[in-house]
Design a protein around this motif. Structure first.
Motif, PDB file in Angstrom:
ATOM      1  N   GLU A 167       0.790  -1.330   0.062  1.00 29.56           N
ATOM      2  CA  GLU A 167      -0.038  -0.072  -0.054  1.00 29.56           C
ATOM      3  C   GLU A 167       0.680   1.185  -0.201  1.00 29.56           C
ATOM      4  OE1 GLU A 167      -2.990   2.174   2.821  1.00 29.56           O
ATOM      5  OE2 GLU A 167      -3.442   0.027   2.625  1.00 29.56           O
ATOM      6  N   THR A 168       1.766   1.173   0.849  1.00 27.32           N
ATOM      7  CA  THR A 168       2.776   2.543   0.822  1.00 27.32           C
ATOM      8  C   THR A 168       3.428   2.736  -0.474  1.00 27.32           C
ATOM      9  OG1 THR A 168       3.076   2.092   3.415  1.00 27.32           O
ATOM     10  CG2 THR A 168       4.573   3.562   2.074  1.00 27.32           C
ATOM     11  N   THR A 169       4.147   1.624  -0.975  1.00 24.70           N
ATOM     12  CA  THR A 169       4.760   1.901  -2.241  1.00 24.70           C
ATOM     13  C   THR A 169       3.759   2.349  -3.454  1.00 24.70           C
ATOM     14  OG1 THR A 169       6.295   0.014  -1.450  1.00 24.70           O
ATOM     15  CG2 THR A 169       6.247   0.696  -3.936  1.00 24.70           C
ATOM     16  N   SER A 170       2.624   1.587  -3.358  1.00 28.88           N
ATOM     17  CA  SER A 170       1.613   2.208  -4.498  1.00 28.88           C
ATOM     18  C   SER A 170       1.233   3.362  -4.309  1.00 28.88           C
ATOM     19  CB  SER A 170       0.644   1.131  -4.588  1.00 28.88           C
ATOM     20  OG  SER A 170      -0.577   1.291  -5.573  1.00 28.88           O
ATOM     21  N   ARG A 171       0.730   3.853  -3.033  1.00 34.43           N
ATOM     22  CA  ARG A 171       0.245   5.035  -2.866  1.00 34.43           C
ATOM     23  C   ARG A 171       1.136   6.386  -3.061  1.00 34.43           C
ATOM     24  NH1 ARG A 171      -3.221   5.770   2.354  1.00 34.43           N
ATOM     25  NH2 ARG A 171      -4.706   4.552   1.135  1.00 34.43           N
ATOM     26  N   PHE A 172       2.601   6.040  -2.457  1.00 33.40           N
ATOM     27  CA  PHE A 172       3.362   7.240  -2.555  1.00 33.40           C
ATOM     28  C   PHE A 172       4.364   7.431  -3.809  1.00 33.40           C
ATOM     29  CE2 PHE A 172       2.521   7.021   1.970  1.00 33.40           C
ATOM     30  CZ  PHE A 172       2.715   8.233   2.292  1.00 33.40           C
ATOM     31  N   ALA A 173       4.537   6.244  -4.458  1.00 36.88           N
ATOM     32  CA  ALA A 173       5.412   6.279  -5.815  1.00 36.88           C
ATOM     33  C   ALA A 173       4.780   5.526  -7.069  1.00 36.88           C
ATOM     34  CB  ALA A 173       6.557   5.434  -5.237  1.00 36.88           C
ATOM     35  N   GLY A 174       3.456   5.090  -6.908  1.00 39.46           N
ATOM     36  CA  GLY A 174       2.748   4.352  -7.910  1.00 39.46           C
ATOM     37  C   GLY A 174       3.748   3.118  -8.517  1.00 39.46           C
ATOM     38  N   ILE A 175       4.431   2.588  -7.620  1.00 48.01           N
ATOM     39  CA  ILE A 175       5.301   1.388  -8.122  1.00 48.01           C
ATOM     40  C   ILE A 175       4.470   0.274  -7.470  1.00 48.01           C
ATOM     41  CG2 ILE A 175       7.536   0.367  -7.736  1.00 48.01           C
ATOM     42  CD1 ILE A 175       8.824   2.960  -7.504  1.00 48.01           C
ATOM     43  N   GLN A 176       4.035  -0.670  -8.405  1.00 46.69           N
ATOM     44  CA  GLN A 176       3.607  -2.035  -7.992  1.00 46.69           C
ATOM     45  C   GLN A 176       4.593  -3.028  -7.630  1.00 46.69           C
ATOM     46  OE1 GLN A 176       0.000  -1.994  -7.581  1.00 46.69           O
ATOM     47  NE2 GLN A 176       0.342   0.088  -8.034  1.00 46.69           N
ATOM     48  N   THR A 234      16.395   4.734  -6.320  1.00 43.60           N
ATOM     49  CA  THR A 234      16.566   6.072  -7.143  1.00 43.60           C
ATOM     50  C   THR A 234      15.044   6.271  -7.797  1.00 43.60           C
ATOM     51  OG1 THR A 234      18.795   5.432  -7.563  1.00 43.60           O
ATOM     52  CG2 THR A 234      17.716   6.975  -8.898  1.00 43.60           C
ATOM     53  N   ARG A 235      14.538   5.388  -8.347  1.00 43.42           N
ATOM     54  CA  ARG A 235      13.359   5.500  -8.956  1.00 43.42           C
ATOM     55  C   ARG A 235      12.134   5.921  -8.131  1.00 43.42           C
ATOM     56  NH1 ARG A 235       9.434   1.971 -11.291  1.00 43.42           N
ATOM     57  NH2 ARG A 235      10.906   0.146 -10.526  1.00 43.42           N
ATOM     58  N   LEU A 236      12.302   5.268  -6.849  1.00 42.17           N
ATOM     59  CA  LEU A 236      11.058   5.620  -5.910  1.00 42.17           C
ATOM     60  C   LEU A 236      11.291   7.188  -5.670  1.00 42.17           C
ATOM     61  CD1 LEU A 236       9.203   4.261  -3.632  1.00 42.17           C
ATOM     62  CD2 LEU A 236      11.064   4.645  -2.330  1.00 42.17           C
ATOM     63  N   ALA A 237      12.674   7.563  -5.404  1.00 47.89           N
ATOM     64  CA  ALA A 237      12.958   8.995  -5.183  1.00 47.89           C
ATOM     65  C   ALA A 237      12.418  10.037  -6.231  1.00 47.89           C
ATOM     66  CB  ALA A 237      14.432   9.283  -4.861  1.00 47.89           C
ATOM     67  N   HIS A 248       8.911  13.915  -8.112  1.00 49.36           N
ATOM     68  CA  HIS A 248       8.202  14.326  -9.338  1.00 49.36           C
ATOM     69  C   HIS A 248       9.560  14.922 -10.326  1.00 49.36           C
ATOM     70  CE1 HIS A 248       4.429  13.357  -8.156  1.00 49.36           C
ATOM     71  NE2 HIS A 248       4.399  14.058  -7.189  1.00 49.36           N
ATOM     72  N   SER A 249      10.650  14.432  -9.829  1.00 48.13           N
ATOM     73  CA  SER A 249      11.846  14.710 -10.969  1.00 48.13           C
ATOM     74  C   SER A 249      12.807  13.891 -11.052  1.00 48.13           C
ATOM     75  CB  SER A 249      12.650  15.781  -9.804  1.00 48.13           C
ATOM     76  OG  SER A 249      13.853  16.204 -10.481  1.00 48.13           O
ATOM     77  N   GLU A 250      13.084  13.838 -12.455  1.00 49.73           N
ATOM     78  CA  GLU A 250      14.172  12.933 -12.968  1.00 49.73           C
ATOM     79  C   GLU A 250      15.650  12.984 -12.278  1.00 49.73           C
ATOM     80  OE1 GLU A 250      13.758  10.421 -15.352  1.00 49.73           O
ATOM     81  OE2 GLU A 250      11.770  10.678 -14.928  1.00 49.73           O
ATOM     82  N   THR A 251      15.858  14.255 -11.733  1.00 46.72           N
ATOM     83  CA  THR A 251      17.282  14.433 -11.280  1.00 46.72           C
ATOM     84  C   THR A 251      17.029  14.313  -9.873  1.00 46.72           C
ATOM     85  OG1 THR A 251      17.742  15.802 -13.169  1.00 46.72           O
ATOM     86  CG2 THR A 251      18.997  15.957 -11.236  1.00 46.72           C
TER      87      THR A 251
END
Length: 162
Positions: free
Chosen positions: A19-28, A65-68, A73-76
């Motif tokens: 739930e946390t990963t999906s909600r905060f980062a949209g990562i399944q 890195t992808r989570l961050a 909302h930044s590629e860098t």
């Protein structure tokens, strides 16, 4: 740990991670055994209370890195951004784990401030009472959540210095 308690613990940990990963980062995350790479980071804490434990999140650095990137909302993102986001992400997971443990098993606890480390970290423990959940993002990057019951003497010490 009885089979029922172990299953309930796994359910709490898995629900908090998913739930946390999906909600905060949209990562399944997919619950699946996968090998962590040699390029990992560990975020860890100690749960204090009537059932002392260590909680560790070990993850491939590219996944953190992808989570961050997604959360900011930044590629860098800088190394400091990755550490800050990973620590705050784990902080949320810990809060949900503590709440879930209380709701399901009436285990009252609080957690110390999470610490971030590059590389693999495990507390020197010798404990055989562990719950390990492995995840993949479906793209070859992996994460692992580990719950370790601690001996009372270890629980009284703060987590390793950050």
């Amino acid at each position: 740990m009885t089979a029922y308690i172990h299953t309930e613990l796994e359910n709490v940990l898995n629900h908090c991670m998913q739930e946390t990963t999906s909600r905060f980062a949209g990562i399944q995350l997919l619950e699946q055994n996968g090998s962590l790479s040699d390029d990992i980071c560990t975020v860890h804490t100690v749960l204090e209370g009537n059932c002392p434990a260590a909680l560790l999140l070990r993850a491939d650095t590219p996944l953190l890195t992808r989570l961050a990137q997604k959360i900011m909302h930044s590629e860098t993102v800088s190394q400091q951004d990755i550490e800050d986001v990973a620590t705050e992400y784990f902080n949320v997971i810990c809060g949900r784990v503590v709440a879930g443990l209380f709701q399901t098993a009436k285990i009252s606890s609080r957690f110390q401030t999470p610490c971030f480390r590059t590389g693999c970290y495990f507390p020197e423990d010798g404990s055989t009472c562990r719950c390990v959940l492995n995840y993949t993002d479906g793209g070859g990057e992996n994460m692992q959540l580990v719950y370790m019951k601690l001996h009372t003497s270890q629980a009284l010490r703060p987590a390793a210095a950050c």
